[in-house]
Motif scaffolding. Structure first.
Motif, mmCIF file in Angstrom:
data_model
loop_
_atom_site.group_PDB
_atom_site.id
_atom_site.type_symbol
_atom_site.label_atom_id
_atom_site.label_comp_id
_atom_site.label_asym_id
_atom_site.label_seq_id
_atom_site.Cartn_x
_atom_site.Cartn_y
_atom_site.Cartn_z
ATOM 1 N N GLU A 29 0.793 -1.268 -0.066
ATOM 2 C CA GLU A 29 -0.086 -0.001 0.010
ATOM 3 C C GLU A 29 0.889 1.141 -0.004
ATOM 4 O O GLU A 29 1.944 1.124 0.598
ATOM 5 C CB GLU A 29 -0.694 -0.145 1.513
ATOM 6 N N LYS A 30 0.435 2.233 -0.805
ATOM 7 C CA LYS A 30 1.038 3.589 -0.578
ATOM 8 C C LYS A 30 -0.136 4.704 -0.748
ATOM 9 O O LYS A 30 -1.209 4.298 -1.019
ATOM 10 C CB LYS A 30 1.962 3.696 -1.798
ATOM 11 N N VAL A 31 0.285 5.786 -0.494
ATOM 12 C CA VAL A 31 -0.707 6.828 -0.664
ATOM 13 C C VAL A 31 -0.403 7.584 -2.003
ATOM 14 O O VAL A 31 0.852 8.080 -2.399
ATOM 15 C CB VAL A 31 -0.650 7.889 0.308
ATOM 16 N N SER A 32 -1.425 7.657 -2.777
ATOM 17 C CA SER A 32 -1.275 8.252 -4.083
ATOM 18 C C SER A 32 -2.374 9.392 -4.200
ATOM 19 O O SER A 32 -3.653 8.810 -4.355
ATOM 20 C CB SER A 32 -1.225 7.250 -5.176
ATOM 21 N N HIS A 33 -1.974 10.529 -4.818
ATOM 22 C CA HIS A 33 -2.748 11.347 -4.829
ATOM 23 C C HIS A 33 -3.989 11.764 -3.478
ATOM 24 O O HIS A 33 -4.779 12.020 -3.800
ATOM 25 C CB HIS A 33 -3.578 11.383 -6.121
ATOM 26 N N GLY A 34 -3.254 11.457 -2.419
ATOM 27 C CA GLY A 34 -4.112 11.535 -1.083
ATOM 28 C C GLY A 34 -4.993 10.359 -0.666
ATOM 29 O O GLY A 34 -5.735 10.364 0.216
ATOM 30 N N ARG A 35 -5.060 9.461 -1.521
ATOM 31 C CA ARG A 35 -5.825 8.121 -1.310
ATOM 32 C C ARG A 35 -4.931 6.995 -1.178
ATOM 33 O O ARG A 35 -3.853 6.983 -1.834
ATOM 34 C CB ARG A 35 -6.920 7.983 -2.466
ATOM 35 N N PRO A 36 -5.364 5.894 -0.473
ATOM 36 C CA PRO A 36 -4.780 4.631 -0.413
ATOM 37 C C PRO A 36 -4.630 3.889 -1.779
ATOM 38 O O PRO A 36 -5.773 3.929 -2.548
ATOM 39 C CB PRO A 36 -5.420 3.869 0.591
ATOM 40 N N ALA A 37 -3.411 3.365 -2.322
ATOM 41 C CA ALA A 37 -3.560 3.006 -3.572
ATOM 42 C C ALA A 37 -2.730 1.335 -3.176
ATOM 43 O O ALA A 37 -1.836 1.299 -2.555
ATOM 44 C CB ALA A 37 -2.672 3.352 -4.304
ATOM 45 N N PHE A 38 -3.315 0.376 -3.873
ATOM 46 C CA PHE A 38 -2.696 -1.199 -3.633
ATOM 47 C C PHE A 38 -1.891 -1.609 -4.797
ATOM 48 O O PHE A 38 -2.766 -1.237 -5.886
ATOM 49 C CB PHE A 38 -4.031 -2.154 -3.042
ATOM 50 N N PHE A 39 -0.918 -2.095 -4.657
ATOM 51 C CA PHE A 39 -0.131 -2.131 -5.892
ATOM 52 C C PHE A 39 0.814 -3.194 -5.654
ATOM 53 O O PHE A 39 1.094 -4.063 -4.535
ATOM 54 C CB PHE A 39 0.749 -1.005 -6.472
ATOM 55 N N THR A 40 1.417 -4.009 -6.871
ATOM 56 C CA THR A 40 2.677 -4.733 -6.641
ATOM 57 C C THR A 40 3.639 -3.985 -7.365
ATOM 58 O O THR A 40 3.951 -2.933 -6.795
ATOM 59 C CB THR A 40 2.162 -6.034 -7.744
ATOM 60 N N THR A 41 3.930 -4.249 -8.910
ATOM 61 C CA THR A 41 4.654 -3.257 -9.669
ATOM 62 C C THR A 41 3.675 -1.954 -10.280
ATOM 63 O O THR A 41 4.128 -0.874 -10.395
ATOM 64 C CB THR A 41 5.506 -3.978 -10.748
ATOM 65 N N LYS A 42 2.522 -2.356 -10.359
ATOM 66 C CA LYS A 42 1.376 -1.371 -10.951
ATOM 67 C C LYS A 42 0.203 -1.521 -9.684
ATOM 68 O O LYS A 42 0.159 -2.428 -9.324
ATOM 69 C CB LYS A 42 1.003 -1.861 -11.917
ATOM 70 N N VAL A 43 -0.589 -0.531 -9.647
ATOM 71 C CA VAL A 43 -1.662 -0.186 -8.863
ATOM 72 C C VAL A 43 -2.618 -1.096 -9.592
ATOM 73 O O VAL A 43 -2.790 -1.123 -10.637
ATOM 74 C CB VAL A 43 -2.007 1.160 -8.692
ATOM 75 N N PHE A 44 -3.518 -2.017 -8.613
ATOM 76 C CA PHE A 44 -4.549 -2.751 -8.883
ATOM 77 C C PHE A 44 -6.017 -2.168 -8.340
ATOM 78 O O PHE A 44 -6.857 -2.635 -8.533
ATOM 79 C CB PHE A 44 -4.251 -4.062 -8.685
ATOM 80 N N ALA A 45 -5.783 -1.185 -7.309
ATOM 81 C CA ALA A 45 -6.962 -0.820 -6.591
ATOM 82 C C ALA A 45 -6.548 0.557 -6.006
ATOM 83 O O ALA A 45 -5.526 0.708 -5.530
ATOM 84 C CB ALA A 45 -7.576 -1.678 -5.875
ATOM 85 N N TYR A 46 -7.478 1.375 -5.789
ATOM 86 C CA TYR A 46 -7.497 2.880 -5.098
ATOM 87 C C TYR A 46 -8.681 2.623 -4.102
ATOM 88 O O TYR A 46 -9.777 1.983 -4.426
ATOM 89 C CB TYR A 46 -7.619 4.042 -5.829
ATOM 90 N N TYR A 47 -8.599 3.342 -3.125
ATOM 91 C CA TYR A 47 -9.586 3.417 -2.036
ATOM 92 C C TYR A 47 -10.090 4.795 -2.216
ATOM 93 O O TYR A 47 -9.231 5.818 -1.731
ATOM 94 C CB TYR A 47 -9.455 2.962 -0.502
#
Length: 135
Positions: A29-47
């Motif tokens: 998980e990382k924060v991207s554009h202020g929102r949680p983003a779930f990824f491996t090498t690429k993002v697969f979901a945002y909350y």
């Protein structure tokens, strides 16, 4: 200038989504554009996400944004619970509004489908191997 945090760390719906997403192989998980983003090498979901309606931003704070199979996209769009998120929608992403009573089995399926589209062959093979040994 960094984006402000657009989620509550104590959100119980986020906690459920986080548990499901981070259970997938090598997910982080990382924060991207202020929102949680779930990824491996690429993002697969945002909350969380937003749409622009009549020139105004409408926030979907408790939602999950995923990349479904193209064959599933149109049927999901017909379901009133789903929305086409700003920015990502034109690339095939779709959002699902959530609350504590949401069907989290469905959320898990959506997350897994999106993961399969973005995670790469080795990770998907590992997911399949994990699924077959846990039956």
């Amino acid at each position: 200038m960094p984006h402000p945090q657009m989620f509550d760390d104590d959100d119980p719906v986020l906690a459920r989504v986080r548990d499901l997403a981070l259970a997938l192989p090598d997910a982080a998980e990382k924060v991207s554009h202020g929102r949680p983003a779930f990824f491996t090498t690429k993002v697969f979901a945002y909350y969380g996400g937003a749409v622009k309606v009549d020139g105004e931003w409408v926030q979907h704070e408790q939602s999950v944004i995923v990349l479904p199979e193209p064959t599933d996209h149109e049927s999901l769009r017909q379901d009133a619970r789903f929305f086409v998120p700003a920015y990502l929608g034109p690339s095939g992403w779709i959002g699902l509004d959530l609350d504590e009573d949401s069907d989290f089995d469905e959320v898990a399926e959506l997350l897994e489908d999106s993961y399969r589209r973005t995670a790469g062959v080795r990770r998907v093979a590992r997911l399949d191997a994990d699924r077959s040994t846990n039956r």
